[in-house]
Write an enzyme that holds these catalytic residues in place. Sequence first.
Site, PDB file in Angstrom:
ATOM      1  N   SER A 348      66.363  51.515  85.504  1.00 36.30           N
ATOM      2  CA  SER A 348      65.436  51.785  86.609  1.00 36.30           C
ATOM      3  C   SER A 348      64.894  50.494  87.188  1.00 36.30           C
ATOM      4  O   SER A 348      64.493  49.586  86.455  1.00 36.30           O
ATOM      5  CB  SER A 348      64.270  52.652  86.117  1.00 36.30           C
ATOM      6  OG  SER A 348      63.368  52.893  87.169  1.00 36.30           O
ATOM      7  N   ASP A 349      64.933  50.422  88.496  1.00 36.64           N
ATOM      8  CA  ASP A 349      64.231  49.361  89.193  1.00 36.64           C
ATOM      9  C   ASP A 349      62.731  49.532  88.936  1.00 36.64           C
ATOM     10  O   ASP A 349      62.263  50.637  88.640  1.00 36.64           O
ATOM     11  CB  ASP A 349      64.539  49.468  90.694  1.00 36.64           C
ATOM     12  CG  ASP A 349      63.713  48.507  91.515  1.00 36.64           C
ATOM     13  OD1 ASP A 349      63.672  47.318  91.158  1.00 36.64           O
ATOM     14  OD2 ASP A 349      63.097  48.940  92.506  1.00 36.64           O
ATOM     15  N   LYS A 350      61.981  48.449  89.036  1.00 33.57           N
ATOM     16  CA  LYS A 350      60.534  48.547  88.807  1.00 33.57           C
ATOM     17  C   LYS A 350      59.761  48.773  90.105  1.00 33.57           C
ATOM     18  O   LYS A 350      59.137  49.818  90.292  1.00 33.57           O
ATOM     19  CB  LYS A 350      60.019  47.274  88.117  1.00 33.57           C
ATOM     20  CG  LYS A 350      58.490  47.266  87.920  1.00 33.57           C
ATOM     21  CD  LYS A 350      58.005  45.950  87.402  1.00 33.57           C
ATOM     22  CE  LYS A 350      58.057  44.854  88.451  1.00 33.57           C
ATOM     23  NZ  LYS A 350      57.038  45.061  89.537  1.00 33.57           N
TER      24      LYS A 350
END
Length: 917
Positions: A348-350
């Site tokens: 997951s991207d932050k």
Amino acid sequence: MSANEKKVVNEKATEFEDHQHVEVSEELPSELEALLHAEPLQGLSASEVEERMAQFGRNEISEKKTNPLLKFLSYFTGAIAYLIELAFILSGVVEDWVDFGIIGGLLIINALIGFIEESKADAALDALKNTLALKSRVFRDGKLIEVESATLVPGDIIAVRLGDIIPADGRLLGISVDGSDSEVNLQVDQSALTGESLPVEKKKGDTIYSSSICKQGQMLAVVTKTGANTFIGRAANLISITNEQGHFQKIVNQIGNFLVVITLTMVIIIFIYLLLRRNNEVDKLSRKDVFDVLRDVLVLTVAAIPVGLPTVMSVTMAVGAKQLAAKQVIVKRLTAVEEMASVSVLCSDKTGTLTLNKLTFDEPYLKPGFTKEDLLLYSYLASEPGANDPIELAVRTAAKRDVPLLAECTGHTIPGFKVTSFVPFNPATKLTQATVIDHHASETFKVAKGAPQVIVKLVGGDNEATHAVNLLARRGLRALGVARTIPGSLEKWELIGMISLLDPPRPDSGETIRRCEEMGVVVKMVTGDQLIIAKEVAARLGMSRAILDANSLTDPDATDAQLADRCLHADGFAQVIPEHKYRVVELLQSKGLLVGMTGDGVNDAPALKKANVGIAVHDCTDAARSAADIVLLAPGLSTIVDGILTSRAIFQRMRSYALYRITSTVHFLIFFFIITLSYRWQMKAVLLIFIAVLNDAATLVISVDNAQISRRPDKWRIGQLITMSIILGCCLTVLSFSVFFIARDVFNIPDDAGKQSDDDTKDGRMETIIYLNVSSAPHFTIFSTRLAGFFWENLPSLTFTAAILATQVFAMFISIFGINGLTTAIGGGWGVSLLLVSLAYFVVLDAVKVFVFRIWSFELTVKLWPTRARKEKLRHRKERRLVEERVRQNIEKVRKASRVIYAASAFERAGRGMLPA
């Protein structure tokens, strides 16, 4: 001088720690560097631009358009499709025009569904193109002119100012458009490119990236890279080269390959046998004799082919996609519904995915005597009205939310206070300042807000506050100091506190991660943001802090296997670029894992395309939305959990249908192969087709059946699936032969119906008996294949049960009463008995299925199929289990020791409390 004042003088001042911003940099080739020294206010000449345009091309992302006809024809490939096409050709050869039309129509419909449903491959590239600037200001031949951004070349001198979309990668020159030195560094928002939550300060010599946005300042820059060579261009290239076969298509092809092999092998043997038999019956084989045999074999082939397999699976996935759409989860690629059930790692991207991508007020540092409301009120007084700066916006939003006095105020008018003068933020002073009249206290004071170093210097130094700011900085939080003048003086300042700002996690992110991990899906953070910020957000989300930087992915001394292990054991990666995100997904997939990826920015698009399931979140960029397989329309990540649950239910339905259909095919082929070769018995062609069509049509309702949702990621386990199908198919073959022999030898039913003679006096009952058995017994097996345990552990839905029973009751009635030209009447006794036997037999098969599933293990498969690779894999698994067990034991020892130490310290504290004063 008081004692306290002497102490302050003698105490060494605490210094602010300097946390360097880490950014990926790369050296330019010497031949390109030589082209970047044009006179800033002169620029390139027209001839130089023309020469470099020929060398480097236009500043745009090139497109590779797929021929629509070739794309459509690609949907006619695959093992099952090839088998159906073979039947289509044979139908034409034997002039069976009815089957020819039906099979041809089926092929075209399947291709059209795939062509329409699949997302267009070039959509992501189009979206990336839309993020680029269309016009640019550039010096050419000594004049500052506006040109199409696509005409920029390396060496061009461009002007970048507030609000501009940067048109190409460039190097800042540190001068303004008039040739003077720039007073202010640029603030550049490159969050969509790198995932950084805060604007980045760019000074002379720094690189700016195409499609990022200038938020402050103005400066000249020399273009270093254009088109596909830019940061965003490389991301586009990664998307365009990612065009792999989907996991689901691989599974269908593996199933199809197995069915093709057994079908063709048995059918060819039967064809040769029937030709030889026909040759013995006539003096010389005619063309008609060959076609008659070919027609019989064709019917058997068509009946055996699981023509309904793609359709049933597509309908099942479509129903699931509709269920997800109701929860604001849009499925762009239908097979992603199935693949999501098998995802075991979710990268997951932050920024904007796990977090809000919005600076928010966090827990502040306060000086004694002041409250959080005081800090926010004074910071609001020192805020610039209407400023769109993210820091100012965060401060004003928090103040209006948490300070009752400000909740009802409109504009910048504050009850009881009047701002008489305001000094806006200046990059040189790095603070804002206001002079305020307090009508309640009848006094005038000044308030200032700005960089911690400036505010601490303004109040004459404060070691405690400096230490507090350093602690915040180590955690990745942005700090702002707030001070005011003391009562009775407009020159002497006192510190109120330090505001801390952070891009906070979404409210549902932590719960989503926890639920994903409960379902066996490991969540890893992969972000372009700074390492310290990533670790802070990870801690707040309940994740482990084993976050590595991008250097761990580019280690030249590590092998791919070592890098893959590093990805597997790390909790995330920070300071990465799109190539790194793509690489993380690729390395995890090399370990045999199905990987999901969530993101919202241009920097996430390549990884979203590469992942088995790419998920674009709410408010994502067009590039991310186009590259993804699933798009979330609602804010937050909680709908991902809904997607996993729905996909696992769909997976169970699809796997149960696949097991049923392969079992039916195996039973069908083995039974007719043996009975044709050994007893020269054949069934009427129309009955074979009738079985295939009726049973496949009924199983379409499996898409609404109850499903037992797995607590772990699902796997197809093709070896197990095919082995189980063969076992169940053989058991069904035993039942069919038992029915055949009991009818023939016990009840004296003649088997001459299968001989296809022209004798009108033939009995015909055996054909109907076998028809009803071959129709019902495999069909009822689907009640067992629905789940791995016993069938009563999760009963089927009423709709599903009714549909399955209805088809076989219909088959029973046409068998009992007979239909002229189709079936011979066998009476109620035979019809009801055969149906009850088939219904009872699935319970026996259910017990066989449970037994096989319980003894099935990888160790068993190694014993049955002892290849060197499988033996090595088993050895690695055993070694890993030993290591994991040792680690678990060591952790337990540490926990026990910690509990003992804690108990001892608690007793010690209690003992101290009991001592007399």
